[in-house]
Design a protein around this motif. Structure first.
Motif, PDB file in Angstrom:
ATOM      1  N   GLN A 164     142.767 -37.237 -18.092  1.00 38.63           N
ATOM      2  CA  GLN A 164     142.459 -36.120 -18.970  1.00 38.63           C
ATOM      3  C   GLN A 164     141.480 -35.843 -19.101  1.00 38.63           C
ATOM      4  N   THR A 165     141.119 -36.352 -19.814  1.00 38.43           N
ATOM      5  CA  THR A 165     139.189 -36.843 -19.496  1.00 38.43           C
ATOM      6  C   THR A 165     138.627 -37.174 -19.217  1.00 38.43           C
TER       7      THR A 165
ATOM      8  N   PHE B 199     130.951 -25.496 -17.149  1.00 40.47           N
ATOM      9  CA  PHE B 199     132.153 -26.063 -17.830  1.00 40.47           C
ATOM     10  C   PHE B 199     131.541 -26.104 -19.388  1.00 40.47           C
TER      11      PHE B 199
ATOM     12  N   ALA C 275     134.906 -24.329 -22.197  1.00 42.42           N
ATOM     13  CA  ALA C 275     135.573 -24.872 -22.992  1.00 42.42           C
ATOM     14  C   ALA C 275     135.132 -24.504 -24.130  1.00 42.42           C
TER      15      ALA C 275
ATOM     16  N   LYS D 170     137.148 -21.053 -24.714  1.00 44.37           N
ATOM     17  CA  LYS D 170     138.909 -21.951 -24.863  1.00 44.37           C
ATOM     18  C   LYS D 170     138.847 -22.091 -26.363  1.00 44.37           C
ATOM     19  N   GLU D 171     138.284 -23.220 -26.760  1.00 44.30           N
ATOM     20  CA  GLU D 171     138.172 -23.092 -28.324  1.00 44.30           C
ATOM     21  C   GLU D 171     137.738 -21.546 -28.829  1.00 44.30           C
TER      22      GLU D 171
ATOM     23  N   ARG E 155     145.528 -17.029 -24.074  1.00 41.87           N
ATOM     24  CA  ARG E 155     145.610 -17.716 -22.947  1.00 41.87           C
ATOM     25  C   ARG E 155     144.201 -17.651 -22.681  1.00 41.87           C
TER      26      ARG E 155
ATOM     27  N   TYR F 126     139.589 -27.936 -15.417  1.00 41.71           N
ATOM     28  CA  TYR F 126     139.204 -29.422 -15.789  1.00 41.71           C
ATOM     29  C   TYR F 126     138.443 -28.440 -17.163  1.00 41.71           C
ATOM     30  N   ALA F 127     137.729 -28.027 -17.616  1.00 40.90           N
ATOM     31  CA  ALA F 127     137.012 -26.940 -18.999  1.00 40.90           C
ATOM     32  C   ALA F 127     138.179 -26.598 -19.686  1.00 40.90           C
ATOM     33  N   GLY F 128     139.453 -26.594 -19.077  1.00 43.09           N
ATOM     34  CA  GLY F 128     140.633 -25.587 -20.113  1.00 43.09           C
ATOM     35  C   GLY F 128     141.414 -24.848 -19.689  1.00 43.09           C
TER      36      GLY F 128
ATOM     37  N   THR G  21     146.750 -34.324 -12.823  1.00 49.58           N
ATOM     38  CA  THR G  21     147.571 -34.410 -14.724  1.00 49.58           C
ATOM     39  C   THR G  21     149.422 -33.715 -14.773  1.00 49.58           C
TER      40      THR G  21
ATOM     41  N   LYS H 289     149.840 -30.294 -14.932  1.00 48.37           N
ATOM     42  CA  LYS H 289     149.804 -29.429 -16.394  1.00 48.37           C
ATOM     43  C   LYS H 289     149.143 -28.265 -15.174  1.00 48.37           C
TER      44      LYS H 289
END
Lengths: 306, 504
Positions: free
Chosen positions: A7-8, A160, A164, A167-168, A174, A199-201, A235, A237
């Motif tokens: 995933q990373t 990106f 991310a 998201k944090e 969500r 990919y960034a979340g 993934t 996901k």
């Protein structure tokens, strides 16, 4: 851990799959030839109601307006028993607290736009504060916008990292990432932006703010659904999808549902993974549902306009 | 970084191991039946031969049944024309040619053809229903493709009728006379339009024989032609099997043969007209290569493969039945293909949601099954959709073979069913060589994002039609026809006029 390392391992976003315009538009048109009748139509319409993010995003929004919208969200059309509620009410951060309180105990989520919606033209720390504020006020879901200017300038790392970081800041909320596809210009870029967001979340990817034309279209949504499918292949996901803006008729919404079912399958046919961002769709769906029950169309006067 | 940690251990239970993930298409919200009404069509219990503008009894007094392949029910019975009937039809066509059609001003001819196209449009729904009942193809296709394309073909050639001097500048053209036309069962009405429209536009008269399993839309077209008040004998439509076709081909007063069908019959025709001065166009079998490069728009390519091989149950002479995928993307493409195939709805052709209808005949279904056995015995890996099939009628699941080599029969021979053979390749030169390595040369497809690659390939491909980033697209203005054992002559477009005229 194998899963974590795969995933990373980020793909090169400049190599995101290319989209053939003619092909994708033809494919999207084919979904509209499905004939949805009887029980499947009624079930589809109820599902659509349950997938709506009832939205008010206006400069003139007030407590009163938001409260009325929340009441509508919980009582779509009490004349017909057994109707579902909408999935969420979507408001500006300043209105989150009002909506939270009005929707108490209903199970309806509060979604809030953030990150200097709709343009996204603000420094990152302001976007982060905007997001944290909405979450602290009680938002269950955050609808952020990407920095389209930076994206067009080819600064994919910037876009990106920003996603991310937001998201944090979301914590448990969500995150829906709005690509504003009407400003991206080509299907290739819609696909690339979708890949970056996932990919960034992102938990959801969303087409539009509703402030720019064109907003959601079926081909654009198809490109994004296919991106979600590829991400899922890779993934495992699941990512949600939210077309927003321009979907105001139940027939069109049913076409979207057909497209969702035939691209991503049954697992996505729930409001956990698919939403319609719309303000006027609900009443048209209600009108159709009443028609299915009574056999006749009622005038718009019978459906509340909160 | 906190973000990475969160991704590795997500709170939602939405992450599965990626090698086990599978999309599910078979449960939950499904579509209710949406059948097209049969009452839109009038089918008579019995049809005679349409000769000289009238319905005439066959001189042998014999009739044969035509059935609905989806239900195995008899729809009607049609006359079996023998050599005497063929002779009657040809002399009616000859008389009409000599006395009326060749003398009529071209602009008047055009009006008749326009009238036919308008009437095909007016009766579109009825024609679509009959096409689906008689042939088994999904109503979505007969409604959205067969009938409108047939009408367009008449429109297009109606336009040419009085402009032939512009089609052939500085040349004089003359019609040939009587054209004998034999058409297949896969696109019955459309093939009738492909044959009749250019023949009439150029001033020829016609004896047309539809396939014995699908005669009904051609007979409906005969009714339209009668209603359009076309002069008697200009178009004659007679039904029958192989013997009737042979009688048309060998009739001495026929000036031109136009045939669409199998390569075997095409060879017979070629033999039979050798030494005569009959002109011919043969549109025969195919085993088209559909080529996907690693830089292609893959999702659209997958859709093109679906349209290429599962359109009309694969009963398409230009079907993309050999899929060449560049090895680096083969796994992805095959996975996407399988998921897409799972969403194809197989069943009642009259249902508006059906994607794949009935196989045209019991005999054809047996041929397809024979090839499925051959493929398995050859060691190729067979995969088919998990869809249920109706109990009655002739149905076949959409199927694909992987692990296929050029040497496999399923990569060489035309199956004419919903069966795809998938081969892989590494370089451009390799795939061009492999694609051309076939006795057929009707069509091909190329999928790539790179324009120069498209031009390199299309130039070197020995195929009559090469589609780039699309497949199975037809337009009346575009010529269609084959190389090698796929036949010769072109139909459609300006080129489609040539086989029906003498150029002076």
């Amino acid at each position: 851990m194998a899963a974590a390392s795969s995933q990373t391992m980020l793909p090169d976003f400049s190599l995101s799959p290319r989209i053939d315009q003619v092909g994708v538009e033809e494919r999207a048109a084919r979904f509209t030839t499905r004939s949805i009748k009887k029980e499947s139509k009624l079930n589809g319409l109820k599902l659509i109601l349950n997938m709506i993010d009832l939205t008010t995003l206006e400069g003139k929004d007030t407590d009163g307006k938001v409260k009325q919208l929340c009441y509508k969200a919980m009582h779509l059309h009490d004349a017909v028993p057994g109707l579902p509620t909408v999935a969420a009410v979507c408001v500006y951060p300043s209105m989150v607290k009002v909506a939270r309180k009005a929707l108490e105990g209903s199970g309806i989520k509060v979604a809030s736009v953030s990150t200097a919606f709709p343009s996204g033209q603000a420094p990152r720390d302001i976007k982060l504060r905007d997001t944290r504020f909405a979450v602290s006020e009680g938002a269950d879901e955050i609808d952020m916008v990407i920095s389209r200017g930076r994206f067009h300038a080819g600064e994919y790392n910037f876009v990106f990292d920003e996603i991310a970081a937001i998201k944090e800041a979301c914590g448990d909320a969500r995150l829906k990432v709005i690509l504003e596809t009407g400003e991206l210009g080509t299907y290739d870029k819609v696909r690339r932006a979708s890949d970056i967001a996932m990919y960034a979340g992102a938990d959801f990817i969303k087409t539009s703010t509703g402030k720019i034309q064109p907003a959601a279209t079926m081909p654009v949504t198809l490109v994004m659904l296919e991106a979600i499918r590829d991400f899922y292949y890779k993934t495992g996901k699941m990512i949600g999808m939210k077309p927003a803006g321009g979907i105001s008729k139940s027939k069109l919404a049913l076409h979207y549902l057909v497209m969702l079912k035939e691209v991503l399958g049954e697992d996505w046919l729930t409001n956990e993974w698919f939403r319609f961002g719309a303000s006027s769709l609900a009443n048209d769906v209600l009108m159709q549902i009443v028609k299915e029950h009574t056999g006749v169309y009622q005038s718009a006067n019978y459906f509340s306009v909160d | 970084m906190a973000v990475t940690r969160k991704k590795a251990a997500p709170k939602k239970s939405s992450t599965k191991k990626s090698n086990t993930v599978k999309l599910k298409f078979d449960t939950g919200w499904s579509y209710d039946p949406a059948p097209e009404s049969r009452s839109a069509a009038t089918i008579k219990p019995q049809y005679d031969l349409f000769i000289n503008g009238q319905w005439q009894k066959p001189s042998g007094k014999k009739y044969f049944a035509t059935t609905n392949p989806a239900t195995e029910e008899k729809l009607s019975e049609v006359a079996d024309a023998n050599a005497a009937d063929v002779n009657k039809a040809v002399s009616a066509a000859r008389t009409a040619y000599d006395k009326v059609w060749s003398k009529m001003p071209a602009r008047e001819r055009a009006k008749y053809i326009f009238r036919i196209s308008r009437m095909v449009q007016e009766k579109a729904r009825e024609l679509a229903v009959i096409e689906t009942l008689d042939g088994g193809k999904p109503i979505r296709e007969s409604r959205d493709f067969d009938v409108p394309t047939a009408a367009n073909h008449f429109f297009y050639y109606a336009g040419w009728a009085d402009k032939l001097e512009y089609a052939f500048p500085n040349r004089q053209v003359a019609p040939l006379g009587v054209a004998g036309q034999i058409i297949p069962w896969n696109f019955p009405l459309l093939m009738a339009a492909w044959k009749i429209a250019p023949a009439l536009a150029t001033g020829n008269t016609v004896v047309l024989k539809p396939a014995e399993t699908t005669p009904l839309t051609a007979l409906k077209l005969a009714e339209i032609i009668q209603e359009a008040d076309l002069p008697p004998g200009v178009v004659n439509i007679i039904t029958g099997a192989g013997a009737t076709g042979a009688a048309i081909v060998s009739h001495p007063d026929v000036n031109k043969i136009a045939f669409t069908g199998s390569t075997d019959v095409g060879k017979l025709i070629q033999r039979s007209i050798a030494g005569t001065n009959k002109k011919a166009t043969l549109e025969l079998g195919g085993k088209a290569a559909n080529i996907i490069f690693e830089d292609a728009p893959l999702d659209q390519a997958v859709e093109g493969v679906i349209n290429g091989i599962y359109f009309n149950q694969g009963h398409v002479c230009c079907a993309g039945s050999r899929l060449y995928v560049q090895e680096s993307v083969a796994k992805t493409v095959i996975r996407k293909l399988k998921d897409r195939i799972e969403t194809l709805i197989v069943g009642d052709p009259m249902d508006k949601n059906t994607d794949i209808g009935a196989i045209n005949s019991k005999q054809q279904l047996e041929t397809i099954h024979r090839y499925l056995d051959i493929g398995r015995r050859e060691g190729a890996e067979m995969w088919e959709s998990s869809c249920p099939l109706p109990r009655k009628g002739y149905f076949c699941r959409p199927t694909l073979f992987t692990n296929v080599a050029q040497s496999n029969r399923i990569a060489q021979e035309e199956i004419f069913g919903p069966v795809l053979s998938i081969l892989t390749f590494r370089t451009d030169d390799e795939v061009i060589e492999k694609a051309n390595n076939s006795p057929f040369g009707l069509s091909a497809g190329v999928w790539t994002d790179k324009g120069s690659k498209i031009f390199n390939l299309t130039r070197r491909m020995r195929a009559g039609v090469v589609w780039a980033n699309t497949f199975n697209k037809f337009d009346p203005s575009s010529p269609f026809g084959g190389y090698k054992e796929s036949g010769f002559g072109r139909e459609g477009g300006l080129h489609g006029l040539m086989p029906y005229v003498d150029i002076k």
